[in-house]
Design a protein around this motif. Structure first.
Motif, PDB file in Angstrom:
ATOM      1  N   CYS A 158       0.842  -1.210   0.000  1.00 53.75           N
ATOM      2  CA  CYS A 158       0.000   0.000   0.000  1.00 53.75           C
ATOM      3  C   CYS A 158       0.877   1.260   0.000  1.00 53.75           C
ATOM      4  CB  CYS A 158      -0.917  -0.008   1.216  1.00 53.75           C
ATOM      5  SG  CYS A 158      -1.881   1.516   1.366  1.00 53.75           S
ATOM      6  N   VAL A 160      -0.040   4.395   0.495  1.00 54.29           N
ATOM      7  CA  VAL A 160      -0.346   5.365   1.558  1.00 54.29           C
ATOM      8  C   VAL A 160       0.363   4.964   2.852  1.00 54.29           C
ATOM      9  CG1 VAL A 160      -2.182   6.345   2.985  1.00 54.29           C
ATOM     10  CG2 VAL A 160      -2.525   6.084   0.532  1.00 54.29           C
ATOM     11  N   CYS A 204      -7.332   6.711   1.180  1.00 51.42           N
ATOM     12  CA  CYS A 204      -6.852   5.821   0.106  1.00 51.42           C
ATOM     13  C   CYS A 204      -6.714   6.621  -1.185  1.00 51.42           C
ATOM     14  CB  CYS A 204      -7.851   4.683  -0.067  1.00 51.42           C
ATOM     15  SG  CYS A 204      -7.757   3.844  -1.648  1.00 51.42           S
ATOM     16  N   THR A 205      -5.623   6.379  -1.911  1.00 52.30           N
ATOM     17  CA  THR A 205      -5.373   7.154  -3.144  1.00 52.30           C
ATOM     18  C   THR A 205      -5.720   6.384  -4.420  1.00 52.30           C
ATOM     19  OG1 THR A 205      -3.107   6.359  -3.177  1.00 52.30           O
ATOM     20  CG2 THR A 205      -3.481   8.484  -2.111  1.00 52.30           C
ATOM     21  N   CYS A 207      -4.579   3.653  -5.701  1.00 54.77           N
ATOM     22  CA  CYS A 207      -3.454   3.179  -6.524  1.00 54.77           C
ATOM     23  C   CYS A 207      -3.711   1.767  -7.032  1.00 54.77           C
ATOM     24  CB  CYS A 207      -2.153   3.223  -5.729  1.00 54.77           C
ATOM     25  SG  CYS A 207      -2.039   1.933  -4.472  1.00 54.77           S
ATOM     26  N   ALA A 208      -4.629   1.056  -6.379  1.00 50.02           N
ATOM     27  CA  ALA A 208      -5.064  -0.300  -6.802  1.00 50.02           C
ATOM     28  C   ALA A 208      -4.039  -1.398  -6.522  1.00 50.02           C
ATOM     29  CB  ALA A 208      -5.452  -0.326  -8.284  1.00 50.02           C
ATOM     30  N   CYS A 210      -3.474  -2.833  -3.711  1.00 48.37           N
ATOM     31  CA  CYS A 210      -4.069  -3.842  -2.828  1.00 48.37           C
ATOM     32  C   CYS A 210      -4.931  -4.826  -3.597  1.00 48.37           C
ATOM     33  CB  CYS A 210      -4.863  -3.185  -1.706  1.00 48.37           C
ATOM     34  SG  CYS A 210      -6.125  -2.036  -2.282  1.00 48.37           S
ATOM     35  N   ILE A 224     -13.345  -0.523  -0.453  1.00 55.06           N
ATOM     36  CA  ILE A 224     -13.241   0.883  -0.027  1.00 55.06           C
ATOM     37  C   ILE A 224     -14.238   1.725  -0.822  1.00 55.06           C
ATOM     38  CG2 ILE A 224     -11.692   2.898  -0.029  1.00 55.06           C
ATOM     39  CD1 ILE A 224      -9.379   0.862   0.536  1.00 55.06           C
TER      40      ILE A 224
HETATM   41  S1  SF4 Z   1      -5.856   1.419  -3.369  1.00 53.16           S
HETATM   42 FE1  SF4 Z   1      -5.259   0.019  -1.746  1.00 53.16          FE
HETATM   43  S2  SF4 Z   1      -3.035  -0.016  -1.801  1.00 53.16           S
HETATM   44 FE2  SF4 Z   1      -3.695   1.836  -2.926  1.00 53.16          FE
HETATM   45  S3  SF4 Z   1      -3.766   3.471  -1.397  1.00 53.16           S
HETATM   46 FE3  SF4 Z   1      -5.796   2.574  -1.445  1.00 53.16          FE
HETATM   47  S4  SF4 Z   1      -5.736   1.057   0.201  1.00 53.16           S
HETATM   48 FE4  SF4 Z   1      -3.607   1.530  -0.267  1.00 53.16          FE
END
Ligand code: SF4
Ligand code: SF4
Ligand code: FES
Length: 328
Positions: A158, A160, A204-205, A207-208, A210, A224
């Motif tokens: 992750c 973040v 959460c940004t 970014c995918a 996870c 999320i």
């Molecule tokens: S998409 Fe998943 S890995 Fe990416 S920032 Fe959000 S929780 Fe973290």
């Protein structure tokens, strides 16, 4: 068959100041998983190699490690599939304190799970005469999140968490979705309010990583998104993240007169996101604005309206109609 080079991260706090890669050579047996190969290295070449494993069936979640830079379950990975130019690099998971070789301290990960109350909160005012049943449709809402095996692969990669260790993290948020959407739980609003705080679902940004790394259907990024939809549906929007979403809609969709016209109004969005009456929040973004002006990056004061704004509006209208229909 040529031997494959296994570059395995080694670290022993009693001896090493930092981790290093040790090279092992092994002929990969046909059909062997990466965990099979690591076991062979341990059993035939260096018995001190330290890592976790148990089920060897992608169930217990204990064998997650970084393979060529990304987290994977070693027992669910065909070794031959991850060999690049005759080599494979194996390192411990990221975002967790290192104990020894490939073994990490999972306390921060499990602490994050504890923080989201990973258990049902039943409605105590009801007289339960039997177990709480669910319909198939209700179960489907929590089915994907229920497949999490606590491997921490998502946590490891992750982005973040790399910069903010206070972030709840993908697995805890996926676990939270499982209870927010559980028809038997009575604390939906309390949970969403907690998850809407700083370090929660809105941090959460997207970014995918996870969802890409998760070996099950839990795929935290999608959970999320479901949490965020629940927050908007329940109108829990008194926070920067939810206001940011509303600001996008108002700006791109032009739903607030004079604010946008098919594109982002970058003067409006930051102020709307922190809240118009949040003096501390507004003061906190002023330095960014000043730096943008100094570097000539500031957006125009008057919002530009795109040529095909009518089409954007039509899309928003159709989406709103669809939502109304969907909620019936
Ligand atoms: S998409 Fe998943 S890995 Fe990416 S920032 Fe959000 S929780 Fe973290
Ligand atoms: S959400 Fe997926 S990657 Fe994260 S701990 Fe659960 S199973 Fe592992
Ligand atoms: S050993 Fe159990 S998931 Fe790999």
């Amino acid at each position: 068959m040529a031997k494959t080079k296994f570059l395995v991260s080694r670290y022993d706090a009693a001896r090493d100041t930092k981790p290093y890669l040790q090279e092992f050579r092994l002929e990969i047996p046909q059909g062997a998983t990466l965990l099979d190969c690591i076991n062979l290295i341990k059993w035939t070449q260096d018995g001190t190699l330290t890592y976790r494993m148990s089920c060897r069936s992608a169930i217990c979640g204990s064998c997650s490690m970084k393979v060529n830079g990304h987290a994977r379950l070693a027992c669910k990975t065909q070794a031959a599939d991850v060999v690049i130019d005759g080599a494979v690099t194996i390192e411990p998971m990221g975002n967790l304190p290192l104990i020894r070789d490939l073994a990490v301290d999972l306390e921060p990960f499990f602490d994050s799970i504890d923080r989201v109350k990973p258990y049902l909160v039943p409605d105590e005012s009801r007289q339960w005469k039997r177990e709480m049943l669910q319909s198939h449709d209700d179960y489907r809402k929590i089915e994907d999140a229920s497949t999490c095996i606590m491997c921490a692969s998502c946590w490891s990669d992750c982005n973040v968490l790399e910069v903010d260790p206070r972030f709840l993290g993908p697995a805890a948020l996926a676990k939270a979705q499982r209870f927010v959407h559980d028809s038997r739980d009575s604390d939906t609003i309390g949970r969403i309010e907690f998850l809407s705080r700083v370090t929660g679902m809105w941090d959460c940004t997207h970014c995918a990583e996870c969802a890409t790394r998760c070996p099950t259907d839990a795929k935290p990024l999608f959970r999320i998104k479901e949490l965020r939809t629940a927050a908007m549906t329940h109108k829990i929007t008194n926070n920067n993240g939810a206001r940011h979403v509303l600001a996008f809609r108002e700006s791109v969709g032009g739903t607030v007169p004079g604010i946008g016209g098919g594109m982002l109004n970058e003067n409006y969005i930051p102020v709307r996101s922190v809240g118009f009456f949040n003096l501390d929040g507004i003061l906190s973004i002023i330095p960014v604005g000043v730096r943008m002006i100094i570097r000539g990056k500031n957006p125009p004061i008057l919002p530009h309206i795109i040529d095909k704004f009518g089409e954007v509006r039509a899309m928003f209208r159709r989406f709103n109609d669809y939502r109304k229909e969907y909620r019936k």
